[in-house]
Write a protein that holds these residues in place. Structure first.
Motif, short mmCIF file in Angstrom:
data_model
loop_
_atom_site.label_atom_id
_atom_site.label_comp_id
_atom_site.label_asym_id
_atom_site.label_seq_id
_atom_site.Cartn_x
_atom_site.Cartn_y
_atom_site.Cartn_z
N GLN A 1 45.49 59.45 35.97
CA GLN A 1 44.02 60.89 35.09
C GLN A 1 42.83 60.26 35.93
O GLN A 1 41.80 60.77 35.77
N GLU A 2 42.90 59.01 37.00
CA GLU A 2 41.12 58.13 37.04
C GLU A 2 41.19 58.54 38.53
O GLU A 2 42.58 58.13 39.27
N PRO A 3 40.35 58.94 38.74
CA PRO A 3 39.93 59.11 40.55
C PRO A 3 39.00 58.03 40.75
O PRO A 3 38.86 58.13 42.13
N ARG A 4 38.25 56.95 40.40
CA ARG A 4 37.67 56.17 40.72
C ARG A 4 38.82 54.78 41.31
O ARG A 4 39.26 55.10 40.75
N ARG A 5 38.57 54.02 41.95
CA ARG A 5 39.19 52.60 42.54
C ARG A 5 38.99 51.82 41.16
O ARG A 5 40.39 51.49 41.49
N VAL A 6 38.53 52.56 40.13
CA VAL A 6 38.47 51.19 39.42
C VAL A 6 40.50 51.19 38.51
O VAL A 6 40.99 50.80 38.03
N ARG A 7 41.19 52.72 38.95
CA ARG A 7 42.20 52.80 38.44
C ARG A 7 43.28 51.50 39.65
O ARG A 7 44.20 51.91 38.63
N PHE A 8 43.17 51.32 40.32
CA PHE A 8 43.74 50.10 40.79
C PHE A 8 43.16 48.78 39.96
O PHE A 8 44.40 47.94 40.09
N LEU A 9 42.44 48.71 38.98
CA LEU A 9 42.72 47.74 37.86
C LEU A 9 43.51 47.92 36.99
O LEU A 9 44.28 47.47 36.82
N TYR A 10 43.29 49.32 36.47
CA TYR A 10 45.07 49.50 35.55
C TYR A 10 46.39 49.61 36.38
O TYR A 10 47.07 48.92 36.11
N GLN A 11 46.61 49.77 37.55
CA GLN A 11 47.52 49.82 38.17
C GLN A 11 48.05 48.42 38.21
O GLN A 11 49.54 47.83 38.50
N GLY A 12 47.34 47.48 38.87
CA GLY A 12 47.32 46.24 39.28
C GLY A 12 47.31 45.87 37.02
O GLY A 12 48.78 44.77 37.61
N ILE A 13 47.09 45.67 36.72
CA ILE A 13 47.89 45.22 35.07
C ILE A 13 49.17 45.91 34.89
O ILE A 13 49.80 44.96 34.38
N LEU A 14 49.36 47.00 35.23
CA LEU A 14 50.01 47.31 34.85
C LEU A 14 51.78 46.81 36.43
O LEU A 14 52.78 46.70 35.51
N GLN A 15 51.35 47.11 36.86
CA GLN A 15 51.93 46.08 38.21
C GLN A 15 52.71 44.81 38.00
O GLN A 15 53.76 44.08 37.30
N VAL A 16 51.98 43.70 37.02
CA VAL A 16 51.81 42.95 36.37
C VAL A 16 52.79 42.71 34.99
O VAL A 16 53.76 42.20 34.80
#
Length: 135
Positions: free
Chosen positions: A40-55
């Motif tokens: 849902q997030e178009p901004r770069r902060v989406r990669f913060l969520y992705q990083g937490i998700l991957q961990v």
């Protein structure tokens, strides 16, 4: 919610739910919430969520004895999170990276055959800056 030690207002509800599940060790559920937030997030902060998700998915694999999945996702997630160090949206990213990399190092030292010897109590929590770690 924006009180000292709590999450700031800027953190989307899906991300907060994902972090709650992460901290409860419910990594599959964590993945569901964070994946939705990421999409849902178009901004770069989406990669913060992705990083937490991957961990989180890395720790999910660890709990299931999947050494390759655990080490690969912990490595990728930590790399993804480094962009957001030391802190982003009030999340103590530097600490999550450091603790995840410590777990990764221990897993690499144990190797595939001994993955089940990893002390699961060492899995980190996602904390907010200003929060005291409860250890």
């Amino acid at each position: 919610m924006g009180a000292a030690g709590g999450p700031p207002e800027a953190v989307p509800q899906l991300v907060l739910r994902g972090i709650e599940e992460f901290n409860a060790g419910e990594f599959y559920e964590c993945h569901e919430y964070l994946e939705e937030a990421w999409m849902q997030e178009p901004r770069r902060v989406r990669f913060l969520y992705q990083g937490i998700l991957q961990v989180g998915v890395g720790f999910y694999h660890l709990k299931n004895g999947n050494w390759r999945g655990a080490t690969g996702l912990l490595r990728n997630g930590a790399v993804r999170l480094k962009e957001f160090e030391p802190e982003s949206l009030g999340i103590d990213v530097a600490r999550l990276v450091r603790e995840s990399e410590t777990c990764l190092g221990e897993l690499e030292a144990l190797g595939r055959e001994r993955v089940r010897e990893f002390d699961l109590s060492r899995i980190p929590k996602v904390t907010f800056t200003g929060q005291q770690a409860s250890s």
